[in-house]
Enzyme design. Structure first.
Site, short mmCIF file in Angstrom:
data_model
loop_
_atom_site.label_atom_id
_atom_site.label_comp_id
_atom_site.label_asym_id
_atom_site.label_seq_id
_atom_site.Cartn_x
_atom_site.Cartn_y
_atom_site.Cartn_z
N ASP A 1 3.80 32.15 15.82
CA ASP A 1 3.64 30.73 16.13
C ASP A 1 4.83 29.88 15.67
O ASP A 1 5.25 28.95 16.35
CB ASP A 1 2.32 30.20 15.51
CG ASP A 1 2.27 30.43 14.02
OD1 ASP A 1 2.42 31.60 13.59
OD2 ASP A 1 2.08 29.47 13.26
N PRO B 1 1.76 36.82 13.16
CA PRO B 1 1.89 35.93 14.32
C PRO B 1 3.33 35.44 14.53
O PRO B 1 4.18 35.58 13.65
CB PRO B 1 0.97 34.76 13.99
CG PRO B 1 0.83 34.77 12.52
CD PRO B 1 1.06 36.17 12.04
N CYS C 1 6.58 47.26 11.17
CA CYS C 1 5.58 47.81 10.24
C CYS C 1 4.25 47.10 10.41
O CYS C 1 4.20 45.89 10.62
CB CYS C 1 6.06 47.65 8.80
SG CYS C 1 7.47 48.69 8.42
N ASN D 1 18.24 43.95 7.31
CA ASN D 1 17.74 42.71 7.92
C ASN D 1 18.85 41.72 8.27
O ASN D 1 18.65 40.85 9.13
CB ASN D 1 16.68 42.07 7.02
CG ASN D 1 15.39 42.89 7.02
OD1 ASN D 1 15.19 43.74 7.88
ND2 ASN D 1 14.51 42.65 6.05
N ARG E 1 10.47 45.04 14.70
CA ARG E 1 10.15 43.62 14.57
C ARG E 1 11.30 42.75 15.07
O ARG E 1 11.11 41.74 15.73
CB ARG E 1 9.89 43.35 13.07
CG ARG E 1 9.24 42.05 12.79
CD ARG E 1 7.75 42.16 12.96
NE ARG E 1 7.17 40.85 13.14
CZ ARG E 1 6.12 40.63 13.92
NH1 ARG E 1 5.55 41.60 14.58
NH2 ARG E 1 5.64 39.43 14.04
#
Ligand code: UD1
Length: 426
Positions: free
Chosen positions: A125, A123, A117, A23, A93
């Site tokens: 937002d 969301p 995943c 990540n 992602r």
């Protein structure tokens, strides 16, 4: 299509070298396009998500060269203002980080909604809120997020929810914005600190990363840098639990023990012996483990990305354990698969109740997502008999040579290609 075949019941022993953090790498690779000079990244994990991220950079025009297996040079000078291809964006992602980096560089970004995943509703937002507060206009049409701005202006942004992705996107968009940006209720994960360190090594002015208030003074220009990515906290935790579950004894090398504390403290409560050294931990497995209650939380809480792997250990602990998933709506899809192996798990919404059993039995199972796949590997390794895990493409998105590293520690795990005729019958 490939699968892992595990003949379980062998104790993991010896040592294993942990790769760079997935990540962190997925935030740092797009960040390279914020400067106009080549950068060299070291300790980059050889995983499929990194390949996709590098592929996106290449499609945009960057020159990407591998110096060795884990060292990459990226020259971003030829990057063009163009949309991120749909087929690449939807595969992971972290493709959403290209929104901030394209927006910063060209004041215009078009990136298809990301994949990743399936953990329930995910969301964006908070991401769009931060771009809008930095003065960009954002819309979603035909599955593509479009963000544009004449200028990006620093501002104060309060996140309504602690979000790793939105914090990183805000940092990436604000680093060259006009004036001061203050992020409040920011995420504090180690990879957020790593991104800030990388950006600062390029000439950025970011303070407070690792706390919930991050201050970013916009700079006009960033320069190229050489940077080594931190070790992967989740890969390390996965090996720690795999060693414990097989009652093995092994040294997990190239780690930052401080990053592992949320994991180490839970493992010690269960009864696993963990010894910390400067950049390694030794894990000594025991014959029996005790039950525990766990709630996943943003860092420094117990990480949601370790929740399935911990469950694979708790299914064999004495008594009733309760896992409360505090981050995602639907992160127990692996429970069905562990039940095939004899685990006693009941799930109600975001809570799983695990009654420890004496042993599991090998079974054919499916990796429903990345960390679910890791949990099934742990279960397979700790079980006598043969476990076959399908859909391992999820696992290979985020683990660098997992089967090879396990084999070197004594595991009997092989990767087999499923023949075309069987594939069609599935
Ligand atoms: C990142 C990690 C993932 C990890 C997760 C939580 C990457 C590439 N992925 O995912 O491995 O499991 O952090 O540690 O780094 N949310 C909103 N609105 C938003 C953004 C998030 O409601 O705009 C919600 C999510 O649905 C979730 C929670 O906030 O319930 C946390 O999500 P977030 O921290 O953003 O996770 P990701 O960045 O997607």
């Amino acid at each position: 299509m490939e699968k892992f075949i595990i003949n379980g019941g062998r104790k993991l022993r010896g040592e294993v070298e942990i790769s760079g953090a997935k990540n962190a790498a997925l935030a740092i690779i797009p960040a390279v396009m914020l400067c106009d000079e080549p950068c060299v990244l070291e300790n980059v994990p050889a995983i499929n998500d990194v390949s996709i991220s590098l592929q996106i950079l290449r499609e945009l025009g960057a020159d990407v060269k591998f110096i060795d297996r884990t060292t990459i040079s990226i020259d971003p000078r030829m990057i063009q203002d163009m949309p991120v291809p749909y087929e690449l964006a939807r595969k992971m992602r972290a493709s959403y980080y290209f929104l901030a980096t394209l927006l910063s560089r060209f004041k215009h970004a078009r990136v298809p909604m990301p994949g990743g995943c399936d953990l329930g509703d995910r969301p964006m937002d908070q991401h769009l809120k931060c771009f809008r507060e930095l003065s960009a206009k954002c819309s979603i049409e035909n599955g593509i997020v479009d963000a544009r701005a004449d200028f990006l202006f620093g501002t104060q942004i309060y996140f309504d929810k602690v979000s790793v992705g939105a914090t990183i996107n805000a940092m990436l968009a604000a680093v060259k914005a006009e004036g001061l940006t203050i992020l409040e209720n920011a995420a504090k994960e180690p990879h957020i600190v790593d991104l800030a360190n990388f950006l600062n090594s390029m000439g950025a002015d970011i303070m407070g990363a690792g706390t919930d208030v991050i201050k970013i003074k916009g700079v006009n220009r960033l320069h190229g840098a050489e940077y080594a990515i931190i070790p992967d906290q989740i890969e390390a935790g996965t090996f720690m639990i795999a060693v414990a579950a097989t009652k093995g004894d092994a040294l997990i090398k190239n780690v930052i023990p401080k990053h592992l504390e949320p994991i180490t403290s839970k493992l010690r409560k269960i009864g696993v012996v963990v010894m910390e050294y400067d950049d390694s931990v030794r894990v000594i497995g025991q014959e029996t483990y005790e039950r525990i209650n766990v709630k996943t939380m943003p860092h420094p809480g117990f990480p949601t990305d370790m929740q399935p792997q911990l469950a694979a250990l708790l299914v064999l602990a004495r008594g009733t354990s309760i896992i409360n998933e505090g981050i995602f709506d639907n992160r127990f899809r692996y429970a069905d698969e562990l039940r095939r192996m004899g685990a006693d798990i009941s799930v109600d919404g975001k809570v799983a109740v695990i009654e420890g059993v004496d042993h599991l039995t090998g079974a054919p199972v499916k990796a429903t997502d990345l960390r679910a796949g890791a949990a099934l590997i742990i279960a397979g390794l700790s079980t006598r008999g043969t476990t076959e895990i399908e859909d391992i493409q999820h696992i290979e998105r985020g683990y660098d040579n997992l089967d090879g590293k396990l084999r070197a520690m004594g595991a009997d795990i092989v990767k087999r290609t499923v023949p075309e005729s069987i594939r069609q019958a599935i």
